[in-house]
Design a protein around this motif. Sequence first.
Motif, PDB file in Angstrom:
ATOM      1  N   ASP A  70       1.109  -1.030   0.148  1.00 30.70           N
ATOM      2  CA  ASP A  70      -0.289  -0.021   0.004  1.00 30.70           C
ATOM      3  C   ASP A  70       0.801   1.076  -0.031  1.00 30.70           C
ATOM      4  O   ASP A  70       1.689   1.518   0.993  1.00 30.70           O
ATOM      5  N   ILE A  71       0.594   2.181  -1.001  1.00 24.43           N
ATOM      6  CA  ILE A  71       1.739   3.083  -1.041  1.00 24.43           C
ATOM      7  C   ILE A  71       1.906   3.770  -0.223  1.00 24.43           C
ATOM      8  O   ILE A  71       2.362   4.763   0.212  1.00 24.43           O
TER       9      ILE A  71
ATOM     10  N   ASN B  92      -7.440  13.241 -10.072  1.00 28.36           N
ATOM     11  CA  ASN B  92      -7.841  13.515 -10.793  1.00 28.36           C
ATOM     12  C   ASN B  92      -7.590  15.055 -11.608  1.00 28.36           C
ATOM     13  O   ASN B  92      -7.436  15.717 -10.662  1.00 28.36           O
TER      14      ASN B  92
ATOM     15  N   GLY C  12     -11.285   7.888  -5.804  1.00 23.91           N
ATOM     16  CA  GLY C  12     -11.597   5.699  -5.057  1.00 23.91           C
ATOM     17  C   GLY C  12     -10.294   5.852  -5.201  1.00 23.91           C
ATOM     18  O   GLY C  12      -9.402   7.248  -5.291  1.00 23.91           O
TER      19      GLY C  12
ATOM     20  N   VAL D  14      -6.303   4.625  -5.158  1.00 24.22           N
ATOM     21  CA  VAL D  14      -5.004   4.635  -4.118  1.00 24.22           C
ATOM     22  C   VAL D  14      -5.181   6.222  -4.437  1.00 24.22           C
ATOM     23  O   VAL D  14      -5.067   7.147  -2.921  1.00 24.22           O
ATOM     24  N   ASP D  15      -6.073   6.979  -5.152  1.00 27.70           N
ATOM     25  CA  ASP D  15      -5.925   8.360  -4.728  1.00 27.70           C
ATOM     26  C   ASP D  15      -7.121   9.076  -2.851  1.00 27.70           C
ATOM     27  O   ASP D  15      -6.505   9.989  -1.915  1.00 27.70           O
TER      28      ASP D  15
ATOM     29  N   ASN E 188       0.915   2.705  -9.984  1.00 32.22           N
ATOM     30  CA  ASN E 188       0.968   1.983 -11.524  1.00 32.22           C
ATOM     31  C   ASN E 188      -0.592   2.573 -11.859  1.00 32.22           C
ATOM     32  O   ASN E 188      -1.541   2.619 -12.232  1.00 32.22           O
TER      33      ASN E 188
ATOM     34  N   SER F 211      -2.906   4.724 -13.511  1.00 34.24           N
ATOM     35  CA  SER F 211      -4.050   4.829 -14.886  1.00 34.24           C
ATOM     36  C   SER F 211      -4.666   3.230 -15.333  1.00 34.24           C
ATOM     37  O   SER F 211      -5.385   3.016 -15.728  1.00 34.24           O
ATOM     38  N   THR F 212      -4.101   1.921 -14.350  1.00 36.26           N
ATOM     39  CA  THR F 212      -4.732   1.327 -14.106  1.00 36.26           C
ATOM     40  C   THR F 212      -5.540   0.450 -14.273  1.00 36.26           C
ATOM     41  O   THR F 212      -6.012  -0.870 -14.089  1.00 36.26           O
ATOM     42  N   GLY F 213      -6.218   1.219 -12.897  1.00 39.14           N
ATOM     43  CA  GLY F 213      -7.134   1.115 -11.905  1.00 39.14           C
ATOM     44  C   GLY F 213      -8.825   1.776 -13.161  1.00 39.14           C
ATOM     45  O   GLY F 213      -8.744   1.123 -13.790  1.00 39.14           O
ATOM     46  N   ILE F 214      -9.311   2.602 -12.091  1.00 40.65           N
ATOM     47  CA  ILE F 214     -10.655   3.405 -12.607  1.00 40.65           C
ATOM     48  C   ILE F 214     -10.386   3.722 -13.891  1.00 40.65           C
ATOM     49  O   ILE F 214     -11.854   3.797 -14.762  1.00 40.65           O
ATOM     50  N   TYR F 215      -9.357   4.443 -14.254  1.00 34.92           N
ATOM     51  CA  TYR F 215      -8.680   4.270 -15.987  1.00 34.92           C
ATOM     52  C   TYR F 215      -8.702   3.086 -16.742  1.00 34.92           C
ATOM     53  O   TYR F 215      -8.099   3.889 -17.886  1.00 34.92           O
TER      54      TYR F 215
ATOM     55  N   ASP G 287      -1.987  -4.871  -6.705  1.00 30.27           N
ATOM     56  CA  ASP G 287      -2.651  -6.509  -7.515  1.00 30.27           C
ATOM     57  C   ASP G 287      -1.085  -6.997  -7.829  1.00 30.27           C
ATOM     58  O   ASP G 287      -0.126  -6.869  -8.145  1.00 30.27           O
TER      59      ASP G 287
ATOM     60  N   ASN H 214      -0.398  -6.538 -11.478  1.00 31.55           N
ATOM     61  CA  ASN H 214       0.817  -5.735 -11.989  1.00 31.55           C
ATOM     62  C   ASN H 214       2.095  -6.064 -11.437  1.00 31.55           C
ATOM     63  O   ASN H 214       2.958  -6.007 -11.334  1.00 31.55           O
TER      64      ASN H 214
HETATM   65  N1  AR6 Z   1      -1.651   1.579  -3.211  1.00 35.60           N
HETATM   66  C1  AR6 Z   1      -0.514   1.516  -4.448  1.00 35.60           C
HETATM   67  N2  AR6 Z   1      -1.513   1.168  -5.125  1.00 35.60           N
HETATM   68  C2  AR6 Z   1      -2.666   1.442  -5.119  1.00 35.60           C
HETATM   69  C3  AR6 Z   1      -3.116   1.548  -3.959  1.00 35.60           C
HETATM   70  C4  AR6 Z   1      -3.063   1.655  -3.187  1.00 35.60           C
HETATM   71  N3  AR6 Z   1      -3.578   1.898  -1.164  1.00 35.60           N
HETATM   72  N4  AR6 Z   1      -5.173   1.122  -4.015  1.00 35.60           N
HETATM   73  C5  AR6 Z   1      -5.070   1.442  -6.022  1.00 35.60           C
HETATM   74  N5  AR6 Z   1      -3.852   0.710  -6.466  1.00 35.60           N
HETATM   75  P1  AR6 Z   1      -6.526   3.738  -9.880  1.00 35.60           P
HETATM   76  P2  AR6 Z   1      -6.254   5.615 -12.011  1.00 35.60           P
HETATM   77  C6  AR6 Z   1      -3.866   0.359  -7.100  1.00 35.60           C
HETATM   78  O1  AR6 Z   1      -7.753   3.779  -9.731  1.00 35.60           O
HETATM   79  O2  AR6 Z   1      -6.432   4.088 -12.895  1.00 35.60           O
HETATM   80  C7  AR6 Z   1      -9.679   8.233  -8.593  1.00 35.60           C
HETATM   81  O3  AR6 Z   1     -10.711   7.741  -7.918  1.00 35.60           O
HETATM   82  C8  AR6 Z   1      -4.461   0.080  -8.612  1.00 35.60           C
HETATM   83  O4  AR6 Z   1      -4.371  -1.301  -7.834  1.00 35.60           O
HETATM   84  O5  AR6 Z   1      -6.414   4.114  -7.665  1.00 35.60           O
HETATM   85  O6  AR6 Z   1      -5.653   6.120 -12.541  1.00 35.60           O
HETATM   86  C9  AR6 Z   1      -9.464   9.131  -9.493  1.00 35.60           C
HETATM   87  O7  AR6 Z   1      -9.187  10.198  -8.017  1.00 35.60           O
HETATM   88  C10 AR6 Z   1      -4.153   0.616  -9.750  1.00 35.60           C
HETATM   89  O8  AR6 Z   1      -3.393  -0.251 -10.405  1.00 35.60           O
HETATM   90  O9  AR6 Z   1      -6.058   5.295 -10.735  1.00 35.60           O
HETATM   91  C11 AR6 Z   1      -9.488   9.089 -10.601  1.00 35.60           C
HETATM   92  O10 AR6 Z   1     -10.431   9.621 -10.580  1.00 35.60           O
HETATM   93  C12 AR6 Z   1      -3.277   1.696  -9.298  1.00 35.60           C
HETATM   94  O11 AR6 Z   1      -3.450   2.167  -8.395  1.00 35.60           O
HETATM   95  C13 AR6 Z   1      -9.010   7.811 -10.610  1.00 35.60           C
HETATM   96  O12 AR6 Z   1      -9.267   7.146 -10.109  1.00 35.60           O
HETATM   97  C14 AR6 Z   1      -4.093   2.663  -9.952  1.00 35.60           C
HETATM   98  O13 AR6 Z   1      -5.439   2.736  -9.820  1.00 35.60           O
HETATM   99  C15 AR6 Z   1      -8.047   7.564 -11.350  1.00 35.60           C
HETATM  100  O14 AR6 Z   1      -7.882   6.339 -11.593  1.00 35.60           O
END
Ligand code: AR6
Length: 172
Positions: free
Chosen positions: A8-9, A22, A29, A31-32, A117, A119-123, A157, A160
């Motif tokens: 967890d970062i 964003n 949501g 990591v943000d 990582n 952009s690799t989650g919600i984006y 995850d 990744n």
């Molecule tokens: N520590 C490290 N990595 C994490 C953590 C954590 N605690 N939680 C999730 N990840 P995402 P995006 C990973 O969705 O795709 C937000 O709502 C996750 O597994 O966090 O850039 C922002 O406000 C994935 O591999 O970010 C934006 O609206 C990576 O972090 C939007 O999501 C990125 O996933 C950005 O989407």
Amino acid sequence: MIEIIQDDITKIKADAIVNAANTSLLGGGGVDGAIHRAGGKAILEECMNIRAAQGGCEVGEAVVTTAGNLPAKYVIHTVGPVWNNGKSNEEQLLASCYRNCLMLAIVHKAKTIAFPNISTGIYRFPKKKAAKIAMDTVLEVLGTTNGIQRVIFVCFDDENYDIYDELLDQLP
Ligand code: AR6
């Protein structure tokens, strides 16, 4: 030096950790959300000041704030591109995220920086493609600048982590 860990970062003691934010800089949501929850309101307050001064953060750009209650010194917030089947310059924009974060780290004399990582989650950016861009861009910047001693890719995850592990193995 490039390192890969699965964690967890918000727990990482680097000079700077990167947030996948964003354009609003107001949290969200993934990591943000985790960074704002664990870091406390000082981070959001600085984000709101930046928003008032320059209207948020563009895709591919980065801004820096305090890390609040986190063990890091700074949070560098960058905005990754939303994946649109490669039709919207996403690869170049993702490379810009990594490049601009490293440049901001150098300006703030941060010697260690941890990246999620982006952009690799919600984006929904394809993970393999994103990892290759992340690694190539970091290597390119480290090869042409001084100041950064350690870059940590913090994978959350398993998928990744495995992708980065394989990429690191392939480095000369
Ligand atoms: N520590 C490290 N990595 C994490 C953590 C954590 N605690 N939680 C999730 N990840 P995402 P995006 C990973 O969705 O795709 C937000 O709502 C996750 O597994 O966090 O850039 C922002 O406000 C994935 O591999 O970010 C934006 O609206 C990576 O972090 C939007 O999501 C990125 O996933 C950005 O989407």
